[in-house]
Scaffold this motif. Sequence first.
Motif, PDB file in Angstrom:
ATOM      1  N   PRO A 416       0.834  -1.212   0.000  1.00 35.55           N
ATOM      2  CA  PRO A 416       0.000   0.000   0.000  1.00 35.55           C
ATOM      3  C   PRO A 416       0.861   1.252   0.000  1.00 35.55           C
ATOM      4  O   PRO A 416       1.938   1.281   0.601  1.00 35.55           O
ATOM      5  CB  PRO A 416      -0.805  -0.137   1.296  1.00 35.55           C
ATOM      6  CG  PRO A 416      -0.814  -1.600   1.591  1.00 35.55           C
ATOM      7  CD  PRO A 416       0.512  -2.118   1.115  1.00 35.55           C
ATOM      8  N   ALA A 417       0.399   2.286  -0.685  1.00 38.80           N
ATOM      9  CA  ALA A 417       1.162   3.539  -0.771  1.00 38.80           C
ATOM     10  C   ALA A 417       1.357   4.127   0.623  1.00 38.80           C
ATOM     11  O   ALA A 417       0.400   4.274   1.391  1.00 38.80           O
ATOM     12  CB  ALA A 417       0.435   4.526  -1.676  1.00 38.80           C
ATOM     13  N   ALA A 418       2.597   4.450   0.943  1.00 41.28           N
ATOM     14  CA  ALA A 418       2.915   4.987   2.265  1.00 41.28           C
ATOM     15  C   ALA A 418       2.510   6.452   2.390  1.00 41.28           C
ATOM     16  O   ALA A 418       2.146   6.923   3.472  1.00 41.28           O
ATOM     17  CB  ALA A 418       4.414   4.830   2.537  1.00 41.28           C
ATOM     18  N   VAL A 419       2.572   7.182   1.286  1.00 45.84           N
ATOM     19  CA  VAL A 419       2.201   8.602   1.269  1.00 45.84           C
ATOM     20  C   VAL A 419       1.310   8.864   0.061  1.00 45.84           C
ATOM     21  O   VAL A 419       1.263   8.071  -0.880  1.00 45.84           O
ATOM     22  CB  VAL A 419       3.448   9.511   1.200  1.00 45.84           C
ATOM     23  CG1 VAL A 419       4.302   9.336   2.450  1.00 45.84           C
ATOM     24  CG2 VAL A 419       4.273   9.210  -0.043  1.00 45.84           C
ATOM     25  N   THR A 420       0.591   9.966   0.104  1.00 44.89           N
ATOM     26  CA  THR A 420      -0.256  10.334  -1.033  1.00 44.89           C
ATOM     27  C   THR A 420       0.599  10.872  -2.175  1.00 44.89           C
ATOM     28  O   THR A 420       1.729  11.325  -1.979  1.00 44.89           O
ATOM     29  CB  THR A 420      -1.283  11.407  -0.618  1.00 44.89           C
ATOM     30  OG1 THR A 420      -0.575  12.548  -0.108  1.00 44.89           O
ATOM     31  CG2 THR A 420      -2.216  10.868   0.459  1.00 44.89           C
ATOM     32  N   LEU A 421       0.056  10.821  -3.370  1.00 45.63           N
ATOM     33  CA  LEU A 421       0.716  11.340  -4.570  1.00 45.63           C
ATOM     34  C   LEU A 421       2.079  10.706  -4.782  1.00 45.63           C
ATOM     35  O   LEU A 421       3.072  11.372  -5.088  1.00 45.63           O
ATOM     36  CB  LEU A 421       0.844  12.867  -4.521  1.00 45.63           C
ATOM     37  CG  LEU A 421      -0.458  13.646  -4.310  1.00 45.63           C
ATOM     38  CD1 LEU A 421      -0.206  15.135  -4.420  1.00 45.63           C
ATOM     39  CD2 LEU A 421      -1.526  13.219  -5.294  1.00 45.63           C
ATOM     40  N   ALA A 455      -6.342  22.990 -15.882  1.00 42.63           N
ATOM     41  CA  ALA A 455      -6.204  21.955 -14.857  1.00 42.63           C
ATOM     42  C   ALA A 455      -4.815  21.339 -14.861  1.00 42.63           C
ATOM     43  O   ALA A 455      -4.292  20.956 -13.807  1.00 42.63           O
ATOM     44  CB  ALA A 455      -7.262  20.875 -15.072  1.00 42.63           C
ATOM     45  N   GLN A 456      -4.207  21.258 -16.035  1.00 35.11           N
ATOM     46  CA  GLN A 456      -2.867  20.696 -16.135  1.00 35.11           C
ATOM     47  C   GLN A 456      -1.887  21.497 -15.277  1.00 35.11           C
ATOM     48  O   GLN A 456      -1.001  20.927 -14.630  1.00 35.11           O
ATOM     49  CB  GLN A 456      -2.425  20.709 -17.604  1.00 35.11           C
ATOM     50  CG  GLN A 456      -1.131  20.012 -17.898  1.00 35.11           C
ATOM     51  CD  GLN A 456      -1.237  18.511 -17.858  1.00 35.11           C
ATOM     52  OE1 GLN A 456      -0.733  17.902 -16.925  1.00 35.11           O
ATOM     53  NE2 GLN A 456      -1.864  17.906 -18.856  1.00 35.11           N
ATOM     54  N   LYS A 457      -2.069  22.818 -15.243  1.00 32.61           N
ATOM     55  CA  LYS A 457      -1.165  23.684 -14.486  1.00 32.61           C
ATOM     56  C   LYS A 457      -1.393  23.585 -12.984  1.00 32.61           C
ATOM     57  O   LYS A 457      -0.508  23.943 -12.197  1.00 32.61           O
ATOM     58  CB  LYS A 457      -1.340  25.139 -14.952  1.00 32.61           C
ATOM     59  CG  LYS A 457      -0.975  25.358 -16.414  1.00 32.61           C
ATOM     60  CD  LYS A 457      -1.285  26.777 -16.855  1.00 32.61           C
ATOM     61  CE  LYS A 457      -0.953  26.973 -18.337  1.00 32.61           C
ATOM     62  NZ  LYS A 457      -1.310  28.336 -18.813  1.00 32.61           N
ATOM     63  N   SER A 458      -2.557  23.122 -12.588  1.00 34.22           N
ATOM     64  CA  SER A 458      -2.879  23.013 -11.150  1.00 34.22           C
ATOM     65  C   SER A 458      -3.144  21.566 -10.764  1.00 34.22           C
ATOM     66  O   SER A 458      -3.891  21.295  -9.827  1.00 34.22           O
ATOM     67  CB  SER A 458      -4.110  23.870 -10.829  1.00 34.22           C
ATOM     68  OG  SER A 458      -3.924  25.202 -11.210  1.00 34.22           O
ATOM     69  N   SER A 459      -2.531  20.651 -11.477  1.00 36.72           N
ATOM     70  CA  SER A 459      -2.865  19.237 -11.307  1.00 36.72           C
ATOM     71  C   SER A 459      -2.571  18.715  -9.903  1.00 36.72           C
ATOM     72  O   SER A 459      -3.270  17.832  -9.405  1.00 36.72           O
ATOM     73  CB  SER A 459      -2.122  18.393 -12.346  1.00 36.72           C
ATOM     74  OG  SER A 459      -0.718  18.552 -12.215  1.00 36.72           O
ATOM     75  N   GLY A 460      -1.541  19.273  -9.248  1.00 35.58           N
ATOM     76  CA  GLY A 460      -1.183  18.784  -7.918  1.00 35.58           C
ATOM     77  C   GLY A 460      -2.314  18.872  -6.924  1.00 35.58           C
ATOM     78  O   GLY A 460      -2.615  17.915  -6.208  1.00 35.58           O
ATOM     79  N   SER A 461      -2.979  20.025  -6.871  1.00 36.19           N
ATOM     80  CA  SER A 461      -4.080  20.199  -5.914  1.00 36.19           C
ATOM     81  C   SER A 461      -5.298  19.374  -6.299  1.00 36.19           C
ATOM     82  O   SER A 461      -6.043  18.895  -5.436  1.00 36.19           O
ATOM     83  CB  SER A 461      -4.464  21.682  -5.810  1.00 36.19           C
ATOM     84  OG  SER A 461      -4.977  22.156  -7.048  1.00 36.19           O
ATOM     85  N   ILE A 462      -5.507  19.176  -7.608  1.00 36.63           N
ATOM     86  CA  ILE A 462      -6.661  18.392  -8.064  1.00 36.63           C
ATOM     87  C   ILE A 462      -6.459  16.925  -7.717  1.00 36.63           C
ATOM     88  O   ILE A 462      -7.350  16.266  -7.167  1.00 36.63           O
ATOM     89  CB  ILE A 462      -6.877  18.572  -9.575  1.00 36.63           C
ATOM     90  CG1 ILE A 462      -7.129  20.041  -9.911  1.00 36.63           C
ATOM     91  CG2 ILE A 462      -8.048  17.715 -10.064  1.00 36.63           C
ATOM     92  CD1 ILE A 462      -7.107  20.353 -11.395  1.00 36.63           C
ATOM     93  N   ILE A 463      -5.287  16.405  -8.047  1.00 34.82           N
ATOM     94  CA  ILE A 463      -4.984  15.011  -7.752  1.00 34.82           C
ATOM     95  C   ILE A 463      -5.048  14.733  -6.249  1.00 34.82           C
ATOM     96  O   ILE A 463      -5.457  13.658  -5.807  1.00 34.82           O
ATOM     97  CB  ILE A 463      -3.584  14.640  -8.298  1.00 34.82           C
ATOM     98  CG1 ILE A 463      -3.587  14.641  -9.825  1.00 34.82           C
ATOM     99  CG2 ILE A 463      -3.124  13.284  -7.791  1.00 34.82           C
ATOM    100  CD1 ILE A 463      -2.219  14.497 -10.437  1.00 34.82           C
ATOM    101  N   ASN A 464      -4.687  15.734  -5.454  1.00 35.90           N
ATOM    102  CA  ASN A 464      -4.703  15.588  -4.004  1.00 35.90           C
ATOM    103  C   ASN A 464      -6.093  15.787  -3.417  1.00 35.90           C
ATOM    104  O   ASN A 464      -6.261  15.781  -2.207  1.00 35.90           O
ATOM    105  CB  ASN A 464      -3.720  16.577  -3.368  1.00 35.90           C
ATOM    106  CG  ASN A 464      -3.194  16.099  -2.046  1.00 35.90           C
ATOM    107  OD1 ASN A 464      -3.147  14.905  -1.762  1.00 35.90           O
ATOM    108  ND2 ASN A 464      -2.798  17.045  -1.209  1.00 35.90           N
ATOM    109  N   ASN A 465      -7.099  15.958  -4.288  1.00 36.52           N
ATOM    110  CA  ASN A 465      -8.501  16.126  -3.871  1.00 36.52           C
ATOM    111  C   ASN A 465      -8.679  17.280  -2.892  1.00 36.52           C
ATOM    112  O   ASN A 465      -9.327  17.147  -1.839  1.00 36.52           O
ATOM    113  CB  ASN A 465      -9.050  14.842  -3.262  1.00 36.52           C
ATOM    114  CG  ASN A 465      -9.119  13.700  -4.242  1.00 36.52           C
ATOM    115  OD1 ASN A 465      -8.653  12.602  -3.969  1.00 36.52           O
ATOM    116  ND2 ASN A 465      -9.694  13.938  -5.411  1.00 36.52           N
TER     117      ASN A 465
END
Length: 590
Positions: A416-421, A455-465
């Motif tokens: 299991p992933a230890a950290v997000t992203l 969205a591509q430019k702000s993908s980090g916050s989107i992926i992190n929900n």
Amino acid sequence: MKQNIISKNKYIKIVQSLLVIILFLTATIIMVKPFFETQRLSAFSDWLFHVSRVEEIYRNLQHGKWFTFIATATFQKTGVGSFLFYPTVFLYPWALLRFYFNPVSAFYIWYGLITFATYLISYFCMLSFSKSKIRSIVFAFIYVLAAYRLYLGNFVFGEFIAVTFLPLVFLGFYELFFRNGKKWYIFSVGMSLLIYSHVLSVVMTIEVLIICVLTGLFLGHNLLRKRFFYILMSASLIFLMIMPVVIPFITDFINHNVTSAKPGVNVTIDGFTLFQSSISNVAKNSSIGLLLLATLFLGWYWVKNKPIGLFSYILGVFLTIISTSVFPWGSFRESPLAVIQLPWRYLSYANLFLAIVASDGIYQIYQTKVFRRLRKGAPIIFILGVATISMFSYFSATADSSQLVSKFNQNTYLKPAAVTLQNIPQPAQLDKDNYKYQFSYLAIYGETDYYPEKAQKSSGSIINNLMMVNGRAQKVAPISSPNALTYKVKLVKHAVVDVPAVAYARTYVYVNSKRYTFNISKRGTVQINLPKGNHTITVGYNQSKLYYCSVVLAGLSWITLVTFLVIKNTTRLLDIEEPGWEDVDQRKRH
């Protein structure tokens, strides 16, 4: 008496066809069985991108939903349209197999089905072209077991599927433009199936077809005027069949600033690497295998007096060269050719044309006096010899892949992933128990493909929900359902809420079960104004009525074509008249 002879010939043809099918089915089982028995997979590169799409389709099918448009259970639950702009038709069999088998078994069975289909298609296409069953069997083994195709089968599944239909495309092209225009529908079928597989392969195929057309015109063939009606018929049928693939591009991609994989040639392989990998006969992106490498240097001799064979050889050599840094790709980085991104993708086409030449060269061995003396036993001995050598070559080429799954590896076994992203480790060993863990990781390639540009430019916050409430970020846990995401939010005052779900042209929003107007935020996501209180926000995607009409039209087109071919009598489709294993010309010589 004549009727009895005709009946006997038909019976012989049916038996021979069944024997060929059994041969290829046996070869497929031999190829897949050792991997299947390990009940392990090795995931790396593009694997997670494709398997996430299969998982999404599978989960939607569990809910009785046949159409998947956006990712709501995979790709970090961002609503990305990886299904709108990347064909999914041939992923459905894989997803359906999940209902009956564990995920590892489902993959290997799907892989076997694609491989078996490639055997049959390549065999029957060469049979139509050459009228020789022996040569067609040889071609099928060479083409299916080409080192680059085996490499694609590890994780590059869009191209892997597309390679299945390349022989059908080029047979259809040959019939349409050069031989029998009345078989125009073969090209329609081939191109449609290719478009259902991998859009970029369509672009590359068109490039190669343009070379073929220009060559034909240069040699004096008046292709367009004489075949205009058949070309028009073929193009019309293709249009009807591919409408479900095209419409999302028209409604949601064109002029909507949606990104895809970035064009540009930044990675190439050098000629020496290709030579080294090929002579080692390993399944890599820099390998055509030992046999096709030999064909690269000797093939001209086998086909020097055969115009089509010679053209195939020249084209195969050219496509091999442009797949490497021998071709000056640096001068073409801003050209339309840069859309292919990875030049070694041309090896799929080099494999096809070099396999045509190699099958001719090996077939010439069968026509020597040594096999003539064997008489009736010659075909069986030759075919079994080709099949045996082919299987040895296959296991040699896939030795590295086999090593990755043959034994349990504590170091690569996915946890299991230890950290997000966190990117998925490379490689990651999977089995039926840890298979589900991969979906909590980020795909190394393709995670944010098909995001809107904002969205591509702000993908980090989107992926992190991260939901933005009056500009302040808060982590949310989306609730997944087919083609929709639901969020719960409690507001102490009126707020502008920016939901971490990317917005497309046909995105819709419901708030507390009522349709709600929304704006597109600075980060390309859904943004709404809400009063204070508890709110349930549902962001989803629904296709237009035009899309569903196109699905019906495409389905009717396929049904009509199949009905036509059945009525026409499919046993005559390829115009094979001789009952024996050997071609007509060889029998005349005897």
